[in-house]
Design a protein around this motif. Sequence first.
Motif, mmCIF file in Angstrom:
data_model
loop_
_atom_site.group_PDB
_atom_site.id
_atom_site.type_symbol
_atom_site.label_atom_id
_atom_site.label_comp_id
_atom_site.label_asym_id
_atom_site.label_seq_id
_atom_site.Cartn_x
_atom_site.Cartn_y
_atom_site.Cartn_z
ATOM 1 N N VAL A 122 -9.896 6.019 -5.829
ATOM 2 C CA VAL A 122 -10.546 5.512 -4.618
ATOM 3 C C VAL A 122 -10.235 4.033 -4.441
ATOM 4 C CG1 VAL A 122 -12.773 4.964 -3.560
ATOM 5 C CG2 VAL A 122 -12.395 7.216 -4.561
ATOM 6 N N LEU A 123 -10.302 3.258 -5.536
ATOM 7 C CA LEU A 123 -10.008 1.824 -5.465
ATOM 8 C C LEU A 123 -8.572 1.579 -4.990
ATOM 9 C CD1 LEU A 123 -11.775 0.530 -8.714
ATOM 10 C CD2 LEU A 123 -12.406 -0.006 -6.352
ATOM 11 N N VAL A 124 -7.633 2.368 -5.496
ATOM 12 C CA VAL A 124 -6.231 2.224 -5.083
ATOM 13 C C VAL A 124 -6.078 2.574 -3.605
ATOM 14 C CG1 VAL A 124 -3.889 3.128 -5.389
ATOM 15 C CG2 VAL A 124 -5.307 2.641 -7.394
ATOM 16 N N SER A 125 -6.694 3.664 -3.189
ATOM 17 C CA SER A 125 -6.602 4.094 -1.796
ATOM 18 C C SER A 125 -7.220 3.065 -0.855
ATOM 19 C CB SER A 125 -7.293 5.448 -1.616
ATOM 20 O OG SER A 125 -6.688 6.440 -2.411
ATOM 21 N N VAL A 126 -8.365 2.541 -1.240
ATOM 22 C CA VAL A 126 -9.041 1.532 -0.426
ATOM 23 C C VAL A 126 -8.178 0.283 -0.294
ATOM 24 C CG1 VAL A 126 -10.981 -0.081 -0.406
ATOM 25 C CG2 VAL A 126 -11.393 2.351 -0.812
ATOM 26 N N ALA A 127 -7.528 -0.104 -1.393
ATOM 27 C CA ALA A 127 -6.643 -1.272 -1.346
ATOM 28 C C ALA A 127 -5.501 -1.056 -0.356
ATOM 29 C CB ALA A 127 -6.097 -1.560 -2.739
ATOM 30 N N VAL A 128 -4.942 0.160 -0.352
ATOM 31 C CA VAL A 128 -3.855 0.465 0.582
ATOM 32 C C VAL A 128 -4.372 0.447 2.021
ATOM 33 C CG1 VAL A 128 -2.174 2.203 1.310
ATOM 34 C CG2 VAL A 128 -2.591 1.813 -1.132
ATOM 35 N N PHE A 129 -5.553 1.020 2.229
ATOM 36 C CA PHE A 129 -6.147 1.007 3.571
ATOM 37 C C PHE A 129 -6.349 -0.430 4.054
ATOM 38 C CE2 PHE A 129 -8.092 5.436 2.980
ATOM 39 C CZ PHE A 129 -7.190 6.008 3.864
ATOM 40 N N TRP A 130 -6.839 -1.292 3.165
ATOM 41 C CA TRP A 130 -7.090 -2.685 3.550
ATOM 42 C C TRP A 130 -5.790 -3.387 3.918
ATOM 43 C CZ3 TRP A 130 -5.820 -7.667 2.265
ATOM 44 C CH2 TRP A 130 -6.659 -8.670 2.744
ATOM 45 N N ILE A 131 -4.743 -3.137 3.149
ATOM 46 C CA ILE A 131 -3.436 -3.743 3.427
ATOM 47 C C ILE A 131 -2.898 -3.249 4.768
ATOM 48 C CG2 ILE A 131 -1.022 -3.817 2.669
ATOM 49 C CD1 ILE A 131 -2.102 -3.746 -0.229
ATOM 50 N N ARG A 132 -3.038 -1.954 5.027
ATOM 51 C CA ARG A 132 -2.560 -1.392 6.295
ATOM 52 C C ARG A 132 -3.277 -2.025 7.486
ATOM 53 N NH1 ARG A 132 -0.355 3.812 6.669
ATOM 54 N NH2 ARG A 132 -1.951 4.469 8.150
ATOM 55 N N ARG A 133 -4.575 -2.299 7.311
ATOM 56 C CA ARG A 133 -5.353 -2.857 8.406
ATOM 57 C C ARG A 133 -5.123 -4.361 8.587
ATOM 58 N NH1 ARG A 133 -9.752 -0.668 10.852
ATOM 59 N NH2 ARG A 133 -10.170 1.527 10.417
ATOM 60 N N ASN A 134 -5.053 -5.096 7.490
ATOM 61 C CA ASN A 134 -5.117 -6.551 7.559
ATOM 62 C C ASN A 134 -3.819 -7.282 7.247
ATOM 63 O OD1 ASN A 134 -8.224 -6.908 7.880
ATOM 64 N ND2 ASN A 134 -8.003 -5.488 6.169
ATOM 65 N N VAL A 135 -2.888 -6.613 6.603
ATOM 66 C CA VAL A 135 -1.619 -7.263 6.269
ATOM 67 C C VAL A 135 -0.486 -6.675 7.122
ATOM 68 C CG1 VAL A 135 0.053 -7.782 4.463
ATOM 69 C CG2 VAL A 135 -2.395 -7.752 3.923
ATOM 70 N N ILE A 136 -0.301 -5.356 7.003
ATOM 71 C CA ILE A 136 0.729 -4.694 7.812
ATOM 72 C C ILE A 136 0.320 -4.683 9.280
ATOM 73 C CG2 ILE A 136 1.989 -2.534 8.175
ATOM 74 C CD1 ILE A 136 1.573 -1.900 5.222
ATOM 75 N N LYS A 137 -0.985 -4.566 9.526
ATOM 76 C CA LYS A 137 -1.546 -4.557 10.882
ATOM 77 C C LYS A 137 -0.914 -3.468 11.755
ATOM 78 C CE LYS A 137 -2.954 -9.391 10.846
ATOM 79 N NZ LYS A 137 -2.877 -10.734 11.500
ATOM 80 N N ILE A 138 -1.180 -2.247 11.355
ATOM 81 C CA ILE A 138 -0.686 -1.084 12.095
ATOM 82 C C ILE A 138 -1.186 -1.150 13.538
ATOM 83 C CG2 ILE A 138 -0.865 1.429 12.261
ATOM 84 C CD1 ILE A 138 -0.834 1.483 9.220
ATOM 85 N N LYS A 139 -0.308 -0.830 14.457
ATOM 86 C CA LYS A 139 -0.548 -1.055 15.880
ATOM 87 C C LYS A 139 -1.822 -0.405 16.393
ATOM 88 C CE LYS A 139 1.710 -0.708 20.396
ATOM 89 N NZ LYS A 139 2.918 -0.268 21.137
ATOM 90 N N ARG A 140 -2.121 0.811 15.940
ATOM 91 C CA ARG A 140 -3.281 1.508 16.500
ATOM 92 C C ARG A 140 -4.612 0.869 16.104
ATOM 93 N NH1 ARG A 140 -4.863 5.958 12.711
ATOM 94 N NH2 ARG A 140 -3.322 6.017 11.030
#
Length: 438
Positions: A122-140
């Motif tokens: 869960v910690l690993v998945s949450v970290a990836v989710f956070w990166i997708r939202r705040n670093v990669i900044k996925i368009k949607r």
Amino acid sequence: MEYIPNIIFVILLIAGIGYFANNVKKLIRNIKLGQKVDASDQKSERWKNVVNIALGQSKMVKRPVSGILHVVVYVGFVIINMEVLEIIIDGLFGTHRIGQEYLPATLYGFLIGAFEILAVLVLVSVAVFWIRRNVIKIKRFLSSEMKGWPKSDGNIILYFEVVLMCLFLVMNATDTVFQTANSGNVISQFIAPWFSGFEIETLHTIERIAWWLHIAGILVFLNYLYFSKHLHILLAFPNVYYGSVEPKGKFNNLDAVTAEVKLMMDPDADPYAAPPETADDEVPAKFGASDVMDLTQVQLLNAYTCTECGRCTSSCPANLTGKKLSPRKIMMDTRDRLEEVGKNIDLNKGKFVDDGKQLLGDYITNEELWACTTCNACVEECPVSINPLSIIMEMRRYLVMEQSAAPMELNNMMTNIENNGAPWPYNQMDRLNWKDEN
């Protein structure tokens, strides 16, 4: 004095569950403001959808990266919180790891070991989710409706999960009895050395603090759900069950309108005769929807269940071509208006007092509604069977049938159909002239 922790625990538990129950009561009341829907048909199909879509996450994994990560968080969080049962029993009766005492050692070790592994996943998945939202900044996640609270909410829930998982692991790592048993500590055994320089009393204090914070955090999280998009954790199951089981291209027809059309098409019908009583009874007080009370209870449940994932908007052809329409915003606006109506009722002792606002116009514009191509892409994409199109169509129905406010192109087409029996501006006598051109 020895019972003070138990008393505090009971007060905390009652307060947390009581506040949650009160919010659930408001939630049900708000949903019941909508029009009733008969969902007694095709029960086997509905339960099949619950198993496949809500429980099995079948639509979620159509986008593998986010889908699989979501499954990990979903499964991990749900299974790990099975340990809450042990925590509640320990808190009520003053025991310590009662499961370790009464369950076979191998079974208890397997359960806690599985919980610890899932906590790390869960910690690993949450970290990836956070990166997708705040670093990669996925368009949607960057649309205009995702600014402010919706954006913060997406991150807050991630922080919640990190804190709860870390507290769980620290609680296990500093529990000397649990570590000595060396059964189930598959992850925490590697964290325990971080606390090797502490006295036994200090370790016990840290373990107790982590224990209290863990259960308090779970209760706070439970009550936070009502104010968060993560309410779908609870509502996804009923939402999928009550979701439409009709083919996606099928639109609902009003019985009163259907009866009127049949009457018009009947050559033997007397146009001056009074309509049948049954047809008169079926005429609705209002065609379509201009506010949340005009929508169905299922549509309002849809609004509360929206995960704000943006899959609908990212697949919407109108949105992709620069139109103002965002199916996700339609659902968020519906939920916001419904919450506003609910607060109005709370302030006015159980009655809604007209506030001069409505969903149409104050939240959703005509431009958004008419941008929809009715392609059903949003319905197909939603991982929890939400139907933004149904709300759009009901509001369009109101614009056309109550306000005659359709776009000029549509009005011209309907006028042609009424006068010429076809969408084109040709006299009925000339409709077959094309056959003479060859």
